[in-house]
Enzyme design. Structure first.
Site, PDB file in Angstrom:
ATOM      1  N   HIS A 152     -13.934 -17.473  20.778  1.00  5.79           N
ATOM      2  CA  HIS A 152     -12.660 -17.633  20.072  1.00  5.79           C
ATOM      3  C   HIS A 152     -12.761 -16.897  18.742  1.00  5.79           C
ATOM      4  CE1 HIS A 152     -10.271 -20.184  22.667  1.00  5.79           C
ATOM      5  NE2 HIS A 152     -11.327 -20.951  22.892  1.00  5.79           N
ATOM      6  N   ASP A 153     -11.682 -16.956  17.972  1.00  8.16           N
ATOM      7  CA  ASP A 153     -11.594 -16.201  16.720  1.00  8.16           C
ATOM      8  C   ASP A 153     -12.862 -16.320  15.865  1.00  8.16           C
ATOM      9  OD1 ASP A 153      -9.081 -15.132  14.697  1.00  8.16           O
ATOM     10  OD2 ASP A 153     -10.832 -15.970  13.698  1.00  8.16           O
ATOM     11  N   ILE A 154     -13.360 -17.535  15.687  1.00  4.80           N
ATOM     12  CA  ILE A 154     -14.528 -17.744  14.831  1.00  4.80           C
ATOM     13  C   ILE A 154     -15.738 -16.948  15.330  1.00  4.80           C
ATOM     14  CG2 ILE A 154     -15.284 -19.822  16.066  1.00  4.80           C
ATOM     15  CD1 ILE A 154     -16.160 -20.952  13.347  1.00  4.80           C
ATOM     16  N   TYR A 156     -15.587 -14.116  17.179  1.00  2.78           N
ATOM     17  CA  TYR A 156     -15.335 -12.675  17.065  1.00  2.78           C
ATOM     18  C   TYR A 156     -15.515 -12.187  15.626  1.00  2.78           C
ATOM     19  CZ  TYR A 156     -13.065 -14.037  21.431  1.00  2.78           C
ATOM     20  OH  TYR A 156     -12.787 -14.592  22.659  1.00  2.78           O
ATOM     21  N   ASP A 182      -7.627 -13.289  16.179  1.00  2.00           N
ATOM     22  CA  ASP A 182      -6.551 -13.552  17.131  1.00  2.00           C
ATOM     23  C   ASP A 182      -5.307 -12.728  16.826  1.00  2.00           C
ATOM     24  OD1 ASP A 182      -8.052 -15.315  18.559  1.00  2.00           O
ATOM     25  OD2 ASP A 182      -6.972 -17.115  17.962  1.00  2.00           O
TER      26      ASP A 182
END
Length: 408
Positions: A152-154, A156, A182
């Site tokens: 998830h975003d964290i 990436y 995101d």
């Protein structure tokens, strides 16, 4: 409405297979610019792991008032239509293929390999429609060692090197909600890439495949910082860069009312004037001092001075003095700000059965082809009959397809 300017992407049809934030945000941007976006959603109620991939605005019965309200406020679904198709059935896939024949763009956010298993991958679809632009959004891309790694975003922003630069020295990295990977590295980059591919198609006559990895989108966002690293090997840690809290002139300060103020006096003339206002004009020539003790002395003086007045009082003072300043707003304050409202960043539109709803406005302001919010989100499958009818599918056939859950 009659007389309104056409959007820049008027006449472009997008089929959106994505579910989580990056894809819907990217197709929202395209829809705001005039593209016809059709959400291709699952037929039947998802269960198990699939339930988490359901559109976030509709978790329950859309016939309820709460379901309708949540749909109306779902900005990611605005300016879109919705059809529900069972892509795991041969008949469902054939209906989707007929949509693809008339489409310009397909956007998907599956894990690598899923589109092939469903038979909706680029190779399959481009064989039918060579002008198709097909964009896949994923965490790490369609190949490479991390291709199949979940995230998830964290994850990436951590992998891209961005997270390690954010925060305060001696504390864990600050987690900046999911806007960087995101929305910026994923959705915004995808919308940009799709638009570029459409422009290239005007020259080549052919569509193409776009592999949009969110991690790589974030790495592109930190190009300036990466350039410094490549040039001299400088690794940026929290509070060690001039733009991440390491210097007094670019920082945030607590005020007398417990709120916060941001200062961005990068240019020497802004910093010199700020030092005068804060009662220490002699600091003005030491903006980029390498003396750590002096830098801390300046920061401590700034911290003490900013606690003598409220945030809004300081903002007005520094605004009047032409200093780079802004209050650190909460969401409610940001959307109540007169400037943001005057610039159209809060729009209100009528949602059938709900009434007036507010959403974030369209950011780019075009003089000739302005973007706009035309209507609120559809509920899943709201346009199934109309879209199938546009393909020439007759009403009795649609009813039969519904009865057998090929569509919904």
């Amino acid at each position: 409405m009659p007389g309104e300017a056409l959007g820049a992407l008027e006449g472009i049809r997008v089929l959106d297979l994505s579910r989580l934030a990056p894809g819907p945000y990217g197709s929202m941007l395209l829809g705001d610019m005039g593209a016809e976006v059709i959400l291709v959603e699952e037929a039947g109620r998802p269960s198990g792991r699939r339930a988490g991939r359901q559109r976030p605005d509709v978790r329950g019965d859309n016939e309820t008032a709460e379901g309708r309200r949540r749909t109306a406020y779902n900005a990611f679904g605005r300016n879109k239509r919705s059809i529900r198709i069972n892509l795991k059935s041969a008949e469902g896939r054939e209906l989707f293929y007929r949509l693809v024949d008339e489409a310009d763009v397909v956007l998907e956010g599956y894990r690598p390999g899923v589109s092939e298993r469903l038979g909706v991958d680029y190779a399959t679809l481009s064989a039918r429609n060579p002008r198709l632009v097909y964009c896949s959004i994923s965490g790490y891309g369609q190949d490479g060692p991390y291709r199949d790694m979940v995230g998830h975003d964290i994850n990436y922003i951590a992998m891209a090197g961005a997270l390690g630069m954010i925060g305060r020295k001696g504390t864990p990295p600050a987690i900046p909600v999911n806007v960087i990977a995101d929305y910026a590295g994923g959705g915004l980059m995808a919308a940009f890439a799709i638009t570029v591919a459409l422009l290239a198609r005007e020259e080549t006559g052919r569509g193409q495949y776009v592999d949009m990895a969110m991690t790589e989108g974030v790495m592109s966002l930190i190009t300036g910082l990466a350039s410094t690293f490549f040039a001299d090997g400088a690794v940026i840690a929290p509070e060690e860069h001039r733009l991440n809290g390491g210097w007094a002139y670019y920082n945030v300060y607590e005020t007398a009312d417990g709120k916060w103020l941001s200062i961005g006096s990068v240019e020497p003339w802004f910093f010199a004037r700020l030092c005068e206002i804060l009662g220490r004009p002699e600091y003005g020539v030491h903006q980029y001092s390498t003396d750590a003790a002096l830098r801390e002395e300046m920061a401590e003086h700034f911290r003490a001075q900013f606690k003598t007045k409220t945030r809004d009082a300081w903002f007005q003072t520094l605004f009047d003095e032409d200093i780079c300043v802004a209050p650190v707003y909460s969401l409610s304050e940001a959307f109540a700000d007169s400037h943001n409202r005057e610039r159209g960043m809060v729009v209100e539109l009528e949602a059938p059965g709900v009434g007036p709803v507010k959403q974030v406005g369209v950011a780019p302001k075009f003089s000739e082809t302005p973007g706009r919010v035309r209507h609120t989100a559809p509920y899943p499958g709201q346009d199934t009959d109309a879209i199938l009818a546009s393909l020439g599918v007759e009403a009795p056939v649609i009813a039969d397809l519904r009865a057998r859950e090929v569509v919904a």
